[in-house]
Design an enzyme around this catalytic site. Structure first.
Site, PDB file in Angstrom:
ATOM      1  N   THR A 180       0.875  -1.172   0.000  1.00  0.00           N
ATOM      2  CA  THR A 180       0.000   0.000   0.000  1.00  0.00           C
ATOM      3  C   THR A 180       0.913   1.222   0.000  1.00  0.00           C
ATOM      4  O   THR A 180       2.027   1.138   0.494  1.00  0.00           O
ATOM      5  CB  THR A 180      -0.834   0.011   1.304  1.00  0.00           C
ATOM      6  OG1 THR A 180      -1.533  -1.209   1.409  1.00  0.00           O
ATOM      7  CG2 THR A 180      -1.827   1.154   1.339  1.00  0.00           C
ATOM      8  N   ARG A 208     -11.664  -9.298  -4.596  1.00  0.00           N
ATOM      9  CA  ARG A 208     -11.062  -9.256  -3.252  1.00  0.00           C
ATOM     10  C   ARG A 208     -10.884  -7.796  -2.805  1.00  0.00           C
ATOM     11  O   ARG A 208     -10.421  -6.955  -3.560  1.00  0.00           O
ATOM     12  CB  ARG A 208      -9.712  -9.966  -3.290  1.00  0.00           C
ATOM     13  CG  ARG A 208      -8.955  -9.953  -1.957  1.00  0.00           C
ATOM     14  CD  ARG A 208      -7.927  -8.849  -1.904  1.00  0.00           C
ATOM     15  NE  ARG A 208      -7.043  -8.966  -0.749  1.00  0.00           N
ATOM     16  CZ  ARG A 208      -6.182  -8.046  -0.371  1.00  0.00           C
ATOM     17  NH1 ARG A 208      -6.063  -6.938  -1.059  1.00  0.00           N
ATOM     18  NH2 ARG A 208      -5.426  -8.222   0.686  1.00  0.00           N
ATOM     19  N   VAL A 209     -11.286  -7.507  -1.575  1.00  0.00           N
ATOM     20  CA  VAL A 209     -11.102  -6.178  -0.997  1.00  0.00           C
ATOM     21  C   VAL A 209     -10.185  -6.313   0.212  1.00  0.00           C
ATOM     22  O   VAL A 209     -10.390  -7.193   1.045  1.00  0.00           O
ATOM     23  CB  VAL A 209     -12.447  -5.553  -0.567  1.00  0.00           C
ATOM     24  CG1 VAL A 209     -12.231  -4.224   0.140  1.00  0.00           C
ATOM     25  CG2 VAL A 209     -13.355  -5.390  -1.781  1.00  0.00           C
ATOM     26  N   GLY A 210      -9.154  -5.465   0.298  1.00  0.00           N
ATOM     27  CA  GLY A 210      -8.213  -5.538   1.418  1.00  0.00           C
ATOM     28  C   GLY A 210      -8.595  -4.615   2.566  1.00  0.00           C
ATOM     29  O   GLY A 210      -9.761  -4.248   2.748  1.00  0.00           O
ATOM     30  N   ASP A 211      -7.606  -4.218   3.340  1.00  0.00           N
ATOM     31  CA  ASP A 211      -7.831  -3.407   4.541  1.00  0.00           C
ATOM     32  C   ASP A 211      -8.085  -1.932   4.250  1.00  0.00           C
ATOM     33  O   ASP A 211      -8.758  -1.240   5.035  1.00  0.00           O
ATOM     34  CB  ASP A 211      -6.594  -3.505   5.455  1.00  0.00           C
ATOM     35  CG  ASP A 211      -5.321  -3.044   4.722  1.00  0.00           C
ATOM     36  OD1 ASP A 211      -4.972  -3.681   3.707  1.00  0.00           O
ATOM     37  OD2 ASP A 211      -4.704  -2.047   5.148  1.00  0.00           O
ATOM     38  N   THR A 230       0.330  -0.566   6.248  1.00  0.00           N
ATOM     39  CA  THR A 230       0.660  -1.268   5.009  1.00  0.00           C
ATOM     40  C   THR A 230       1.034  -2.698   5.338  1.00  0.00           C
ATOM     41  O   THR A 230       1.654  -2.959   6.370  1.00  0.00           O
ATOM     42  CB  THR A 230       1.814  -0.586   4.238  1.00  0.00           C
ATOM     43  OG1 THR A 230       2.315  -1.491   3.242  1.00  0.00           O
ATOM     44  CG2 THR A 230       2.963  -0.170   5.133  1.00  0.00           C
ATOM     45  N   GLY A 231       0.655  -3.620   4.482  1.00  0.00           N
ATOM     46  CA  GLY A 231       0.953  -5.025   4.707  1.00  0.00           C
ATOM     47  C   GLY A 231      -0.176  -5.898   4.209  1.00  0.00           C
ATOM     48  O   GLY A 231      -0.979  -5.476   3.370  1.00  0.00           O
ATOM     49  N   GLY A 233      -3.479  -7.285   3.795  1.00  0.00           N
ATOM     50  CA  GLY A 233      -4.751  -6.677   4.131  1.00  0.00           C
ATOM     51  C   GLY A 233      -5.640  -7.513   5.020  1.00  0.00           C
ATOM     52  O   GLY A 233      -6.299  -6.993   5.938  1.00  0.00           O
TER      53      GLY A 233
END
Ligand code: GLY
Length: 297
Positions: A180, A208-211, A230-231, A233
């Site tokens: 990110t 797919r949806v991350g954080d 960042t990392g 998700g």
């Protein structure tokens, strides 16, 4: 009160990205100097980072597992509670600028085709974010999926190999690598803001949806400070990382301690980085090399 600008290019991004982080911080300072609030500065910094093709956001975003699809997430938040996000948006140059427009609507998050249509309606031009570097990253990710065990990446590969067994495959094509970019800002009036943008994980199914666009997961801002993560998700979202760190700031924990505690919530195998700014200071912490920049004045 002094201003604080922190930027990052992603926890596993190349160190060459630090140059873009410094430019992004300069853009944020330019926004503050022009009279903009913390939010405008965080957005300006993140848009600059999206334009660096070496970083996994905007141009240069990761390709999904099919090797063609790029779906991007972005979010912005100000300390007065304003929040806007997009998820799985396609073919725009700067997802964070679209997220900033969502903040002006009654909604918090627009996703998929609706988010892309919203962007077009507002005049955001069609843009192909795919780059040769991203195609190379995809090729390496696919090779890791095929080959099995090894370093950090192949740990992820093993996990996603199970996930993407044929029964879950939802691309039109047949099957065959998460970072990110972001910024947090405190302006001289004590307002805070956070912004983030990502091309997500290469090891991702369509949709797919991350954080990043989930409130309190990838970013959070309030009267006590702002946080950007960042990392991986899924791991960040499970722990509501940004909100957890913010709550420590609200309890009086110093930013440096809060940032370290946040990173320590994760096992070493999970790459994690955070930017934290509070009333009493700021901190950048990560468990991998992370290109970043800081401006205080
Ligand atoms: N942290 C970016 C993502 O997992 O989507």
């Amino acid at each position: 009160m002094k201003y604080v600008i922190l930027t990052h290019g992603g926890v596993t991004a190349p160190q060459s990205g630090a140059e873009s982080c410094a430019r992004a911080a300069d853009d944020a300072l330019g926004a503050l100097d022009a009279g903009g609030e913390a939010l405008a500065a965080a957005i300006a910094a993140t848009a600059r980072l999206e334009d660096d093709p070496r970083l996994n956001a905007g141009t240069g975003s990761n390709l999904r597992l099919d090797g063609r699809t790029i779906e991007m997430d972005a979010a912005v938040m100000a300390s007065d509670g304003r929040f806007g996000a997009v998820a799985c948006i396609e073919r725009v140059k700067n997802p964070v600028l679209v997220a900033a427009k969502v903040l002006e609507t009654p909604h918090l998050l627009l996703a998929g085709a609706g988010a892309t249509a919203f962007a077009r309606r507002l005049g955001f031009a069609d843009h192909d974010p795919a780059t040769d570097e991203a195609r190379e990253r995809h090729a390496r990710a696919v090779a890791a999926l095929r080959d099995g065990a090894g370093d950090d990446q192949t740990d992820d590969a093993a996990r996603f190999h199970a996930l993407t067994a044929k029964r879950f495959w939802n691309f039109d094509a047949e099957p065959i690598e998460c970072d990110t970019v972001g910024a947090v800002v405190r302006d001289v009036h004590g307002r805070f803001a956070a912004a983030a943008s990502t091309g997500g994980s290469s090891y991702s199914l369509r949709g797919r949806v991350g954080d990043v666009p989930l409130t309190g997961a990838g970013i959070y801002a309030g009267p006590h400070g702002a946080v950007a993560a960042t990392g991986v998700g899924e791991e960040i979202a499970r722990r509501l990382l940004a909100r957890a760190i913010y709550d420590w700031l609200a309890d009086g924990v110093a930013p440096a301690r809060a940032a370290q505690r946040g990173v320590a919530m994760f096992p070493e195998v999970v790459a994690i980085g955070v930017l934290v700014v509070g009333r009493s200071g700021q901190a950048i912490a990560s468990n991998r090399n992370m290109p970043s920049a800081q401006l205080v004045g």
